[in-house]
Enzyme design. Structure first.
Site, short mmCIF file in Angstrom:
data_model
loop_
_atom_site.label_atom_id
_atom_site.label_comp_id
_atom_site.label_asym_id
_atom_site.label_seq_id
_atom_site.Cartn_x
_atom_site.Cartn_y
_atom_site.Cartn_z
N CYS A 64 5.72 -7.42 7.03
CA CYS A 64 6.76 -6.86 7.91
C CYS A 64 7.19 -7.95 8.88
CB CYS A 64 6.22 -5.65 8.68
SG CYS A 64 7.48 -4.86 9.70
N CYS A 74 3.36 8.49 1.45
CA CYS A 74 3.84 7.47 2.38
C CYS A 74 4.05 6.19 1.58
CB CYS A 74 2.78 7.27 3.46
SG CYS A 74 3.15 5.93 4.58
N CYS A 130 -1.33 1.71 8.01
CA CYS A 130 -0.52 0.73 7.27
C CYS A 130 -1.08 -0.68 7.34
CB CYS A 130 0.91 0.67 7.78
SG CYS A 130 1.26 1.72 9.18
N CYS A 170 5.30 -6.04 15.56
CA CYS A 170 4.67 -5.15 16.54
C CYS A 170 3.23 -5.62 16.74
CB CYS A 170 4.72 -3.69 16.07
SG CYS A 170 6.41 -3.13 15.78
N CYS A 206 0.01 -3.88 15.07
CA CYS A 206 0.10 -3.38 13.69
C CYS A 206 -0.42 -4.40 12.69
CB CYS A 206 1.55 -3.02 13.39
SG CYS A 206 1.84 -2.51 11.69
N GLU A 221 0.83 -1.20 0.00
CA GLU A 221 0.00 0.00 0.00
C GLU A 221 0.86 1.25 0.00
OE1 GLU A 221 -2.43 -0.25 3.48
OE2 GLU A 221 -2.77 -2.38 3.15
N1 SAH Z 1 8.49 -0.27 10.52
C1 SAH Z 1 8.46 1.17 10.63
C2 SAH Z 1 7.30 1.77 9.83
C3 SAH Z 1 5.98 1.34 10.39
S1 SAH Z 1 4.52 2.30 10.11
C4 SAH Z 1 8.37 1.57 12.08
O1 SAH Z 1 8.25 0.70 12.93
O2 SAH Z 1 8.49 2.76 12.35
C5 SAH Z 1 4.74 3.84 10.88
C6 SAH Z 1 4.23 3.97 12.31
O3 SAH Z 1 2.85 3.61 12.46
C7 SAH Z 1 5.00 3.11 13.30
O4 SAH Z 1 5.33 3.90 14.41
C8 SAH Z 1 3.99 2.05 13.66
O5 SAH Z 1 4.26 1.45 14.88
C9 SAH Z 1 2.71 2.83 13.63
N2 SAH Z 1 1.48 2.02 13.56
C10 SAH Z 1 1.35 0.79 13.04
N3 SAH Z 1 0.07 0.37 13.14
C11 SAH Z 1 -0.62 1.37 13.73
C12 SAH Z 1 -1.99 1.55 14.10
N4 SAH Z 1 -2.88 0.60 13.88
N5 SAH Z 1 -2.34 2.71 14.70
C13 SAH Z 1 -1.43 3.68 14.90
N6 SAH Z 1 -0.14 3.58 14.55
C14 SAH Z 1 0.28 2.43 13.99
#
Ligand code: SAH
Length: 366
Positions: A120, A113, A343, A124, A127, A100
């Site tokens: 991934c 973005c 994401c 986390c 996520c 995406e």
């Molecule tokens: N791998 C990278 C990019 C991830 S996406 C990273 O960890 O930074 C960018 C941000 O969105 C990250 O801080 C991630 O933890 C956050 N994120 C992921 N899912 C989310 C959600 N459902 N709500 C809010 N933030 C989220």
């Protein structure tokens, strides 16, 4: 065998190494070198979607290029547009994978973005992108292609101003492909976006951060912290077990000292998990003394996961404690909620719809 290399009879995907490919192409065919510049201009500046639009190239050359070089390796599977101007593309890759990417409109800002991996591997827990693990790294061309396809969504008068590498995947786990893509984003003959308007968001991989430091990189770095101590971070960001916050903060500080770019720390606020006053106080303590911006992201709920967004009073309480400590705090307002802009969510909802379509129709039991 690597899956990234095209099969012998497939045309080369131009965007993976655009200069090398075009220069070799021109040399082989005795074409003037300025053809490279012209083609670049069509792609990066004039937002061409096809060889046939490149009208300052002879028609025979356009036809030849179309059969020799693959301009796009991906296709758009879904294009959604939110009421707030956010647009999201679900991109289908040549091997069937999906990623995406998003265009965000905020006053004069036009931010895109982009994703760096299919899925991934960081895991986390809250996520959507990592729920099924990582399939593979994207190639440079696939990353550049997201940028160009998003740029094509702009009106003629609009101009891309910012790039955030915050889509699917962990960018620092795919630096080899990402760095050349960001060079295309940054260089004057590319998208010409200043390095301080390009942000790489990472879970925090110290070795890769050190590599950015040694490369004298000037991109902004955003570190996804999400917890004020290792115990809680180990639960939310499982890779933290083998890394630890101290080494991430050390690598981030070194990057700041060498690049001069103020760091951003990201903190997803999860109700009853990391949103208590004691968490805010601890966070303030560990970040104090840094020229940093703290980006608080109220959780964007993911279907099937048990995490919730904290109530507004709870968010305000968290913010006040941090602000009182003198930290620079920003709450990131959610955009594109109505189009699954967080994401990994569009890919999942698409997969769910596909699953429904592929499932046999319900029988009435006869
Ligand atoms: N791998 C990278 C990019 C991830 S996406 C990273 O960890 O930074 C960018 C941000 O969105 C990250 O801080 C991630 O933890 C956050 N994120 C992921 N899912 C989310 C959600 N459902 N709500 C809010 N933030 C989220």
């Amino acid at each position: 065998m690597t899956t990234d290399a095209p099969a012998k009879d497939e045309p080369t995907h131009l965007l993976t190494a655009i200069d090398d490919t075009l220069e070799a192409y021109c040399l082989d065919r005795d074409l003037p070198r300025f053809r490279t510049r012209q083609i670049r201009e069509w792609l990066f500046k004039k937002r061409a979607t096809d060889w046939s639009q490149m009208t300052n190239l002879p028609q025979t050359l356009r036809a030849q290029l179309a059969s020799d070089l693959q301009l796009w390796s991906t296709k758009i599977i879904r294009h959604t547009k939110s009421a707030d101007g956010t647009e999201k593309l679900l991109i289908g890759l040549a091997d069937g994978g999906q990623v995406e990417c998003v265009l965000l409109r905020d006053r004069v800002r036009r931010t895109i973005c982009v994703s760096t991996q299919v899925g991934c591997g960081m895991g986390c827990v809250f996520c959507a992108s990592g729920l099924d693990g990582v399939d593979r790294n994207l190639t440079t061309g696939e990353i550049v292609e997201q940028m160009l396809r998003l740029q094509m969504l702009l009106d003629e008068k609009e101009r891309l101003s910012h790039i955030v590498v915050m889509g699917m995947g962990e960018p620092l786990a795919n630096l080899d492909a990402l760095l050349p893509a960001l060079t295309e984003a940054h260089r004057p003959e590319g998208l010409d976006i200043s390095a301080r308007r390009i942000t790489i968001s990472t879970v925090g991989l110290p070795k890769a951060i050190d590599r950015l430091t040694s490369l004298n990189s000037h991109y902004r770095l955003a570190i996804s912290l999400h917890a004020p101590n290792d115990e809680l971070r180990n639960q939310l960001v499982p890779v933290n077990h083998r890394i630890g916050m101290a080494s991430i903060l050390q690598a981030a500080d070194n990057y700041f000292n060498s690049s001069g770019r103020r760091l951003t720390f990201e903190y997803v606020l999860l109700a009853d998990i990391n949103d208590e006053p004691k968490h805010a106080k601890q966070l303030a303590t560990i970040l104090t003394g840094r020229e940093a911006l703290l980006n608080i992201i109220p959780y964007n709920p993911v279907t099937g996961l048990p995490y919730r967004t904290p109530s507004m009073p709870r968010q305000i309480q968290f913010r006040k404690i941090l602000e009182a400590s003198g930290l620079r705090v920003r709450f990131r307002h959610r955009k594109g909620d109505d189009i699954d802009a967080a994401c990994g969510q569009l890919r999942r909802s698409q997969a769910a719809q596909q699953h429904l379509k592929d499932s046999p129709p319900p029988t009435d039991g006869q």
